[in-house]
Design an enzyme around this catalytic site. Structure first.
Site, mmCIF file in Angstrom:
data_model
loop_
_atom_site.group_PDB
_atom_site.id
_atom_site.type_symbol
_atom_site.label_atom_id
_atom_site.label_comp_id
_atom_site.label_asym_id
_atom_site.label_seq_id
_atom_site.Cartn_x
_atom_site.Cartn_y
_atom_site.Cartn_z
ATOM 1 N N ASP A 127 9.129 -6.275 2.885
ATOM 2 C CA ASP A 127 8.989 -5.634 4.271
ATOM 3 C C ASP A 127 10.475 -5.014 4.616
ATOM 4 O OD1 ASP A 127 6.710 -5.164 6.390
ATOM 5 O OD2 ASP A 127 8.524 -5.852 7.677
ATOM 6 N N ASN A 179 0.965 -1.155 0.007
ATOM 7 C CA ASN A 179 -0.050 -0.150 -0.051
ATOM 8 C C ASN A 179 0.800 1.201 0.055
ATOM 9 O OD1 ASN A 179 -2.602 -1.061 0.004
ATOM 10 N ND2 ASN A 179 -2.178 -1.831 1.989
ATOM 11 N N ASN A 180 2.223 1.096 -0.016
ATOM 12 C CA ASN A 180 3.197 2.219 -0.203
ATOM 13 C C ASN A 180 3.389 2.523 -1.386
ATOM 14 O OD1 ASN A 180 5.658 3.742 -0.100
ATOM 15 N ND2 ASN A 180 6.094 2.883 1.845
ATOM 16 N N LYS A 182 19.770 6.068 -5.727
ATOM 17 C CA LYS A 182 19.421 5.270 -4.540
ATOM 18 C C LYS A 182 19.183 3.510 -4.735
ATOM 19 C CE LYS A 182 15.741 4.346 -1.311
ATOM 20 N NZ LYS A 182 14.269 4.630 -0.669
#
Ligand code: ITT
Length: 193
Positions: free
Chosen positions: A69, A9-10, A173
């Protein structure tokens, strides 16, 4: 191009994954499978939460998928915020409050070493596979940069040129990050199938 569902959901994570896998896999979101629920993530470890999210989507929607995660582990805080990274300061995903809590706890602390750890859990053809990625760095004493998300503006990777993840382009990144490394392993596995 093969479709793969990312159980997150990110929106920031989704964007990073789409960039990293661009041209190789079509990364579908939970909205694309009409899932708008909060997926439970109550396991005591990062790996456990990654597996829980992927299994939940697989059980409820019957599709192959993967989850991510991630936790920030700060040595001087005994590994905090770790598995609690998303809800460190509040019940919601308040990034600024989370950062402020870290900076307050780290005030005057000289050992600033930390790392991001990511575990990706993939369920494919009913089988579970996990992929890990880590990046070592330091926690700065104030925020630097507006890029990235979460704790990026206070995390200075060891392998960089002194800039925080928040000061780097997405490509810079991704090239050295925890998630970039875990995804590289996921992509290698998917390509070999
Ligand atoms: P999903 O579970 O829906 O994927 P989430 O935001 O809850 O999204 P996590 O449980 O993995 O994700 O929470 C980890 C938290 O750690 C996240 O909310 C951010 O604050 C932070 N985080 C994760 N990846 C990060 C990154 O690449 N850079 C900086 N902070 C990050």
């Amino acid at each position: 191009m093969k479709d793969i569902i990312f159980a997150t959901n990110n929106a920031h994570k989704l964007e990073e994954l789409r960039q990293i896998l661009a041209g190789r896999f079509n990364v579908l979101s939970l909205a694309d499978i009409d899932c708008h629920e909060d997926i439970p993530e109550t396991a005591p470890t990062i790996e456990g939460n990654a597996v829980m999210k992927a299994q939940w989507i697989h059980e409820h929607y019957g599709v192959d998928c993967f989850s991510d995660d991630t936790g920030l582990e700060i040595d001087a805080l005994g590994g905090e915020p770790g598995v609690h990274s998303a809800r460190y300061a509040t019940d919601g995903h308040d990034n600024i409050a989370n950062i402020n809590k870290v900076l307050t706890k780290m005030a005057g602390v000289t050992d600033r070493t930390a790392r991001f750890r990511t575990v990706i859990a993939l369920i494919m053809d009913g089988e579970l596979h996990t992929f890990k990625g880590e990046v070592e760095g330091r926690i700065l004493t104030e925020r630097h940069g507006e890029g990235g998300f979460g704790y990026d503006s206070i995390f200075q990777p060891v392998e960089g040129d002194g800039r925080t993840f928040g000061e780097m382009s997405a490509q810079e990144k991704n090239a050295i990050s925890h998630r970039g490394r875990a995804v590289a392993r996921l992509a290698e596995f998917l390509s070999s199938r």
